[in-house]
Design a protein around this motif. Structure first.
Motif, PDB file in Angstrom:
ATOM      1  N   SER A 110      48.037  55.703  76.350  1.00 44.93           N
ATOM      2  CA  SER A 110      46.699  55.433  75.814  1.00 44.93           C
ATOM      3  C   SER A 110      45.811  54.847  76.904  1.00 44.93           C
ATOM      4  CB  SER A 110      46.764  54.506  74.597  1.00 44.93           C
ATOM      5  OG  SER A 110      47.256  53.229  74.927  1.00 44.93           O
ATOM      6  N   GLY A 111      46.411  54.071  77.819  1.00 41.48           N
ATOM      7  CA  GLY A 111      45.658  53.601  78.977  1.00 41.48           C
ATOM      8  C   GLY A 111      45.186  54.753  79.836  1.00 41.48           C
ATOM      9  N   ALA A 112      46.043  55.755  80.026  1.00 38.09           N
ATOM     10  CA  ALA A 112      45.677  56.917  80.833  1.00 38.09           C
ATOM     11  C   ALA A 112      44.510  57.675  80.213  1.00 38.09           C
ATOM     12  CB  ALA A 112      46.888  57.834  81.002  1.00 38.09           C
ATOM     13  N   VAL A 113      44.536  57.865  78.891  1.00 39.65           N
ATOM     14  CA  VAL A 113      43.436  58.547  78.214  1.00 39.65           C
ATOM     15  C   VAL A 113      42.144  57.759  78.369  1.00 39.65           C
ATOM     16  CG1 VAL A 113      42.522  59.187  75.942  1.00 39.65           C
ATOM     17  CG2 VAL A 113      44.869  59.789  76.561  1.00 39.65           C
ATOM     18  N   ALA A 114      42.198  56.458  78.074  1.00 40.73           N
ATOM     19  CA  ALA A 114      40.989  55.642  78.108  1.00 40.73           C
ATOM     20  C   ALA A 114      40.389  55.570  79.507  1.00 40.73           C
ATOM     21  CB  ALA A 114      41.305  54.234  77.598  1.00 40.73           C
ATOM     22  N   LEU A 115      41.223  55.354  80.513  1.00 43.27           N
ATOM     23  CA  LEU A 115      40.705  55.209  81.872  1.00 43.27           C
ATOM     24  C   LEU A 115      40.192  56.531  82.430  1.00 43.27           C
ATOM     25  CD1 LEU A 115      43.298  52.675  83.308  1.00 43.27           C
ATOM     26  CD2 LEU A 115      40.949  52.222  82.587  1.00 43.27           C
ATOM     27  N   THR A 116      40.769  57.649  81.992  1.00 41.32           N
ATOM     28  CA  THR A 116      40.226  58.945  82.376  1.00 41.32           C
ATOM     29  C   THR A 116      38.825  59.128  81.791  1.00 41.32           C
ATOM     30  OG1 THR A 116      42.447  59.891  82.518  1.00 41.32           O
ATOM     31  CG2 THR A 116      40.621  61.434  82.339  1.00 41.32           C
ATOM     32  N   LEU A 117      38.630  58.664  80.555  1.00 41.72           N
ATOM     33  CA  LEU A 117      37.311  58.743  79.935  1.00 41.72           C
ATOM     34  C   LEU A 117      36.332  57.766  80.578  1.00 41.72           C
ATOM     35  CD1 LEU A 117      38.349  59.124  76.184  1.00 41.72           C
ATOM     36  CD2 LEU A 117      37.476  60.903  77.721  1.00 41.72           C
ATOM     37  N   VAL A 118      36.823  56.640  81.054  1.00 42.33           N
ATOM     38  CA  VAL A 118      35.969  55.723  81.821  1.00 42.33           C
ATOM     39  C   VAL A 118      35.531  56.399  83.115  1.00 42.33           C
ATOM     40  CG1 VAL A 118      35.952  53.555  83.140  1.00 42.33           C
ATOM     41  CG2 VAL A 118      36.916  53.601  80.832  1.00 42.33           C
ATOM     42  N   LEU A 148      41.081  45.122  75.218  1.00 40.62           N
ATOM     43  CA  LEU A 148      42.129  45.836  74.495  1.00 40.62           C
ATOM     44  C   LEU A 148      43.223  46.292  75.457  1.00 40.62           C
ATOM     45  CD1 LEU A 148      39.885  48.065  72.204  1.00 40.62           C
ATOM     46  CD2 LEU A 148      41.281  46.133  71.426  1.00 40.62           C
ATOM     47  N   LEU A 149      42.805  46.802  76.602  1.00 46.55           N
ATOM     48  CA  LEU A 149      43.769  47.368  77.548  1.00 46.55           C
ATOM     49  C   LEU A 149      44.625  46.316  78.234  1.00 46.55           C
ATOM     50  CD1 LEU A 149      41.588  50.198  79.134  1.00 46.55           C
ATOM     51  CD2 LEU A 149      43.619  50.509  77.703  1.00 46.55           C
ATOM     52  N   ASN A 150      44.105  45.094  78.411  1.00 45.67           N
ATOM     53  CA  ASN A 150      44.945  44.066  79.048  1.00 45.67           C
ATOM     54  C   ASN A 150      45.415  42.994  78.061  1.00 45.67           C
ATOM     55  OD1 ASN A 150      42.737  42.345  78.757  1.00 45.67           O
ATOM     56  ND2 ASN A 150      42.302  42.199  80.958  1.00 45.67           N
ATOM     57  N   HIS A 151      45.322  43.298  76.780  1.00 41.59           N
ATOM     58  CA  HIS A 151      45.859  42.429  75.714  1.00 41.59           C
ATOM     59  C   HIS A 151      45.256  41.027  75.746  1.00 41.59           C
ATOM     60  CE1 HIS A 151      48.725  45.456  74.442  1.00 41.59           C
ATOM     61  NE2 HIS A 151      49.213  45.544  75.662  1.00 41.59           N
ATOM     62  N   THR A 152      43.953  40.952  75.969  1.00 40.07           N
ATOM     63  CA  THR A 152      43.248  39.679  75.842  1.00 40.07           C
ATOM     64  C   THR A 152      42.202  39.757  74.729  1.00 40.07           C
ATOM     65  OG1 THR A 152      41.584  40.271  77.530  1.00 40.07           O
ATOM     66  CG2 THR A 152      43.582  39.130  78.292  1.00 40.07           C
ATOM     67  N   SER A 153      42.393  40.686  73.791  1.00 40.23           N
ATOM     68  CA  SER A 153      41.391  40.938  72.748  1.00 40.23           C
ATOM     69  C   SER A 153      41.398  39.892  71.644  1.00 40.23           C
ATOM     70  CB  SER A 153      41.624  42.315  72.128  1.00 40.23           C
ATOM     71  OG  SER A 153      42.817  42.312  71.338  1.00 40.23           O
ATOM     72  N   GLY A 154      42.580  39.365  71.318  1.00 42.25           N
ATOM     73  CA  GLY A 154      42.712  38.482  70.167  1.00 42.25           C
ATOM     74  C   GLY A 154      42.899  39.211  68.854  1.00 42.25           C
ATOM     75  N   LEU A 155      42.983  40.551  68.870  1.00 44.04           N
ATOM     76  CA  LEU A 155      43.191  41.282  67.615  1.00 44.04           C
ATOM     77  C   LEU A 155      44.519  40.890  66.979  1.00 44.04           C
ATOM     78  CD1 LEU A 155      42.140  45.028  68.121  1.00 44.04           C
ATOM     79  CD2 LEU A 155      40.819  43.165  67.115  1.00 44.04           C
ATOM     80  N   PRO A 156      44.523  40.629  65.677  1.00 41.65           N
ATOM     81  CA  PRO A 156      45.801  40.368  64.992  1.00 41.65           C
ATOM     82  C   PRO A 156      46.670  41.613  65.031  1.00 41.65           C
ATOM     83  CG  PRO A 156      44.023  40.642  63.395  1.00 41.65           C
ATOM     84  CD  PRO A 156      43.369  40.605  64.745  1.00 41.65           C
ATOM     85  N   VAL A 208      42.281  51.385  71.021  1.00 42.52           N
ATOM     86  CA  VAL A 208      41.949  52.183  72.205  1.00 42.52           C
ATOM     87  C   VAL A 208      41.904  53.669  71.851  1.00 42.52           C
ATOM     88  CG1 VAL A 208      42.816  52.968  74.450  1.00 42.52           C
ATOM     89  CG2 VAL A 208      42.813  50.521  73.909  1.00 42.52           C
ATOM     90  N   ALA A 209      42.916  54.144  71.143  1.00 43.45           N
ATOM     91  CA  ALA A 209      42.955  55.555  70.759  1.00 43.45           C
ATOM     92  C   ALA A 209      41.793  55.912  69.843  1.00 43.45           C
ATOM     93  CB  ALA A 209      44.286  55.880  70.084  1.00 43.45           C
ATOM     94  N   LEU A 210      41.448  55.023  68.914  1.00 43.47           N
ATOM     95  CA  LEU A 210      40.329  55.281  68.013  1.00 43.47           C
ATOM     96  C   LEU A 210      39.012  55.320  68.768  1.00 43.47           C
ATOM     97  CD1 LEU A 210      41.360  53.018  64.980  1.00 43.47           C
ATOM     98  CD2 LEU A 210      41.510  55.515  65.135  1.00 43.47           C
ATOM     99  N   MET A 211      38.847  54.470  69.770  1.00 45.06           N
ATOM    100  CA  MET A 211      37.638  54.514  70.597  1.00 45.06           C
ATOM    101  C   MET A 211      37.541  55.837  71.340  1.00 45.06           C
ATOM    102  SD  MET A 211      37.351  50.636  72.175  1.00 45.06           S
ATOM    103  CE  MET A 211      35.676  50.777  72.807  1.00 45.06           C
ATOM    104  N   ALA A 212      38.668  56.308  71.865  1.00 41.15           N
ATOM    105  CA  ALA A 212      38.681  57.584  72.585  1.00 41.15           C
ATOM    106  C   ALA A 212      38.294  58.726  71.655  1.00 41.15           C
ATOM    107  CB  ALA A 212      40.055  57.821  73.194  1.00 41.15           C
ATOM    108  N   GLU A 213      38.809  58.710  70.435  1.00 40.43           N
ATOM    109  CA  GLU A 213      38.442  59.747  69.470  1.00 40.43           C
ATOM    110  C   GLU A 213      36.959  59.673  69.112  1.00 40.43           C
ATOM    111  OE1 GLU A 213      42.489  60.812  67.009  1.00 40.43           O
ATOM    112  OE2 GLU A 213      41.098  59.385  66.093  1.00 40.43           O
ATOM    113  N   GLY A 328      46.400  48.668  80.731  1.00 38.13           N
ATOM    114  CA  GLY A 328      47.369  49.685  80.341  1.00 38.13           C
ATOM    115  C   GLY A 328      48.532  49.805  81.299  1.00 38.13           C
ATOM    116  N   ILE A 329      48.786  48.772  82.076  1.00 38.08           N
ATOM    117  CA  ILE A 329      49.864  48.802  83.069  1.00 38.08           C
ATOM    118  C   ILE A 329      50.251  47.374  83.413  1.00 38.08           C
ATOM    119  CG2 ILE A 329      48.464  48.725  85.187  1.00 38.08           C
ATOM    120  CD1 ILE A 329      50.226  51.142  86.170  1.00 38.08           C
ATOM    121  N   PHE A 330      51.487  47.193  83.886  1.00 36.54           N
ATOM    122  CA  PHE A 330      51.962  45.871  84.308  1.00 36.54           C
ATOM    123  C   PHE A 330      52.437  45.935  85.757  1.00 36.54           C
ATOM    124  CE2 PHE A 330      52.103  45.746  79.774  1.00 36.54           C
ATOM    125  CZ  PHE A 330      51.783  44.438  79.435  1.00 36.54           C
TER     126      PHE A 330
END
Length: 399
Positions: A110-118, A148-156, A208-213, A328-330
């Motif tokens: 999902s990181g690959a999809v999002a960053l390609t769209l960026v 979202l991509l670096n897990h600092t969003s705070g989403l439950p 992330v996937a929903l944003m890409a869609e 989307g990577i460590f």
């Protein structure tokens, strides 16, 4: 999701219900665990004979996986080390073209999809949920794609929601509407101010996937095919909705009971984890993916630099050495040097895929049981030590 089966009180429990309770317990690792990103003192890089001895001993150990397969790549050269079996029933050995659940390594896709769209300008790292997904709660609106991509969003994390856990326990093979998974937590506020801290959440990659869609008007599955599978030459990688695995596959097992390992390869529907952990691939395809992804083949240098802005945080389960999180990577900083990649675990499977920053050298390390801080802390410590030895072998560095 630390669910445990209730006592039967004399009621005969069907095999399906036993598996449902088992899966509910195993899914604890889909939620973040509180664990240090550090590993203890680890041995230096061994040769292939020593690596083979390590994984042979790991398979034979109490609570060890029935099978292990590692693919090490250096340029065009590949070598495969394996131990145990792909299928306890037949005794067949693990093979690079066996299918398997890659668990949270799917988050790298999902990181690959999002960053390609960026890179193409369709998305920006500062795009917010308010702008791209206005149907989500207003309280989440300021969360950005970067967070979202670096897990600092705070989403439950939706996998911690009682409604989701109850549904999985009642019917592990049920078909979820993958695009409504966040509905399980829409009544919850953010866990913290976006960007203020790190917390691994499965909800992040669903968003992330929903944003890409939303920005492309194209399904996430098609985006994967067009933006990731095709450019990187992945021929055996899919994002299914059901619980079946294509043949041949590495069978995944629960080894916690007193008897023989229990095959749980097809107990759980992938629709309930979707972009956060539902991808099925092979060691060979995963090796191709991580070399291209970590090496930045899919987008330009500006996006790669943004991806590699590291923050404190570990993957789940923690990878070898000291972990830090990018987009989307460590980054796994071992005693022999650093590699970039992702880990994952799922009922029956634990994964590591990592490569050097130039993508030339890579490692995929797949085991056929779930190992994490919650279910098997001592085995996780041992696994991370073995993984670090394999990283050192890939980097060709020793004592």
């Amino acid at each position: 999701m630390p669910l445990r089966p209730m006592p039967s009180r004399g009621v005969v429990v069907s095999p399906v219900l036993r598996k449902a309770a088992l899966v509910a317990a195993c899914l604890a690792a889909l939620a973040p665990a509180t664990a240090s990103a550090e590993a203890g003192a680890l041995p230096a890089a061994p040769d292939d004979r020593t690596l083979q001895s390590e994984i042979d001993a790991f398979v034979r150990s109490e609570g060890g996986p029935p099978g292990v397969i590692a693919v090490l790549r250096d340029g065009g050269k590949s070598r495969v080390l394996r131990a145990g079996v792909a299928d306890v029933r037949t005794g067949r050995e693990p093979r690079p073209h066996d299918h398997m659940r890659i668990a949270s390594v799917a988050k790298a896709f999902s990181g690959a999809v999002a960053l390609t769209l960026v890179n193409s300008g369709d998305l920006a790292l500062d795009d917010t949920l308010r702008e791209r997904l206005p149907r989500l709660p207003r309280a989440w609106g300021s969360v950005t794609l970067r967070q979202l991509l670096n897990h600092t969003s705070g989403l439950p994390d939706y996998t911690e929601a009682p409604s989701f856990r109850d549904a999985v326990t009642a019917d592990p093979r049920r078909h979820f509407d993958s695009r409504r998974l966040l509905d399980h937590v829409v009544d919850q506020p953010l866990n913290f101010k976006p960007g203020s801290r790190y917390r691994y959440s499965n909800s992040d990659n669903i968003a992330v996937a929903l944003m890409a869609e939303a920005v492309t008007g194209t399904t996430y599955e098609r985006l994967l095919a067009e933006l990731v599978y095709r450019p990187l030459g992945l021929r055996d990688t899919t994002l299914p909705q059901g619980y079946r695995l294509p043949e041949p596959y590495l069978h995944g097992y629960d080894v916690s009971g007193p008897g023989e390992p229990e095959d749980i390869s097809e107990v759980l529907s992938a629709s309930g984890v979707w972009a956060s952990g539902g991808i099925v691939s092979t060691p060979a395809d995963l090796s191709r993916f991580i070399r291209g992804y970590a090496g930045g083949e899919l987008y330009g240098g500006k996006v790669v630099r943004e991806q590699r802005r590291w923050v404190k945080g570990a993957s789940e389960p923690a990878g070898p050495g000291r972990n830090t999180a990018g987009l989307g990577i460590f980054r796994y900083a071992t005693r022999c040097g650093a590699v970039l990649g992702h880990t994952g675990n799922f009922p029956g499977y634990t994964q590591l895929a990592a490569a050097t920053p130039d993508g030339r050298r890579s490692l995929t390390f797949s085991v056929t049981t779930q190992i994490n801080k919650t279910l098997a802390p001592e085995q996780l410590k041992r696994l991370r030590a073995i993984e670090e030895d394999f990283v050192c072998a890939v980097l060709k560095k020793g004592r």
